[in-house]
Design an enzyme around this catalytic site. Sequence first.
Site, PDB file in Angstrom:
ATOM      1  CD  GLU A  74       7.656  -0.558   7.887  1.00  0.00           C
ATOM      2  OE1 GLU A  74       6.730  -1.281   7.460  1.00  0.00           O
ATOM      3  OE2 GLU A  74       7.865   0.597   7.482  1.00  0.00           O
ATOM      4  CD  GLU A  86       0.232  -1.345   7.552  1.00  0.00           C
ATOM      5  OE1 GLU A  86      -0.108  -0.668   8.536  1.00  0.00           O
ATOM      6  OE2 GLU A  86       0.798  -0.850   6.563  1.00  0.00           O
ATOM      7  CE  LYS A 133       2.969  -5.783   3.803  1.00  0.00           C
ATOM      8  NZ  LYS A 133       2.349  -4.807   4.737  1.00  0.00           N
ATOM      9  CG  ASP A 170      -0.368   0.103   2.513  1.00  0.00           C
ATOM     10  OD1 ASP A 170       0.870   0.010   2.611  1.00  0.00           O
ATOM     11  OD2 ASP A 170      -1.118   0.288   3.494  1.00  0.00           O
ATOM     12  CB  SER A 171       4.597   1.688  -0.085  1.00  0.00           C
ATOM     13  OG  SER A 171       4.833   0.511  -0.829  1.00  0.00           O
ATOM     14  CG  ASP A 204       0.304  -4.048   2.110  1.00  0.00           C
ATOM     15  OD1 ASP A 204       0.010  -4.776   3.061  1.00  0.00           O
ATOM     16  OD2 ASP A 204       1.037  -3.041   2.204  1.00  0.00           O
TER      17      ASP A 204
HETATM   18  O1  KIV Z   1       3.460  -1.126   1.721  1.00  0.00           O
HETATM   19  C1  KIV Z   1       4.629  -1.549   1.742  1.00  0.00           C
HETATM   20  O2  KIV Z   1       5.424  -1.336   0.823  1.00  0.00           O
HETATM   21  C2  KIV Z   1       5.037  -2.327   2.902  1.00  0.00           C
HETATM   22  C3  KIV Z   1       6.498  -2.649   3.052  1.00  0.00           C
HETATM   23  C4  KIV Z   1       7.228  -1.447   3.475  1.00  0.00           C
HETATM   24  C5  KIV Z   1       6.736  -3.804   3.943  1.00  0.00           C
HETATM   25  O3  KIV Z   1       4.239  -2.673   3.711  1.00  0.00           O
END
Ligand code: KIV
Length: 267
Positions: A178, A111, A109, A40-41, A79
């Site tokens: 992280e 959080e 993934k 989600d980055s 994510d």
């Molecule tokens: O969203 C993302 O890129 C992440 C990584 C930094 C692990 O969660």
Amino acid sequence: MTTTRGLREQETPITMLTAYDALTARIVDDAGIDIILVGDSMGTTVLGYDDTLPVTLDEATSHTAAVVRGTDNALVVADMPFLSVGVDESETVRNAGRMLKAAGADAVKLESGPHTVEITERLVHLGIPVMAHLGLTPQHVNQLGGYTRQGTTTEAAEEILSLARAHEDAGAFALVLEHVPANVAERITKSLEIPTIGIGAGADCDGQVLVSADVMGLSERQPPFAEQFGDVEAAMTEAVESYRSAVETGSFPAAEHSHIEADVDLE
Ligand code: KIV
């Protein structure tokens, strides 16, 4: 998922990198990266938001599908965006399932925190592999007051360790750690059977992950634990400026970029 368990046994650490489009995914996959995270980055790196919170499920689905289309070998992990998980159980299952059914991801993934232990168990029972994520979880930025180090007291580190064990027991196949102290990450790694993948968590995790924009030199700001391994921004700027200059000076398009139809004769 047996692949990532197997990866823990391999001699070299697991490599994970983010990608958000088919073109970048192809480059990352061809370079031999083990896992592509459609993080989600994407909110800050490619969508222009100030943080990751505005990323929608539609955006995450669309970008995940693009990455899947560009990937032949790597495991693709989607994510789950802020509030797409945990609000309501059936909605959580449908949202996570969409990443596999509609976008073609191999896993999701989450959080993680105390609230995702049960969610992880439910998703895994339904056949949705889950990668957990503890330590700094950027979707909690408004509670954390910034992108700060986590697990910096014994009590906080113990909580992360206990949540890591709970997520392993719930069926998570891997754990991202992280921005936690390296000695905490090492202790957690030793106490789990599933692999840990660190970002700002030292060298003793089973693998490492970074955001591709940081690795490639495309970020305006980098977190202190990231490393720039190339200068893609400089290469892109040079290419774009050369193109602009070629058009403005008339050197592009040249004869080889055009064709003439001798039979076409417009009055
Ligand atoms: O969203 C993302 O890129 C992440 C990584 C930094 C692990 O969660």
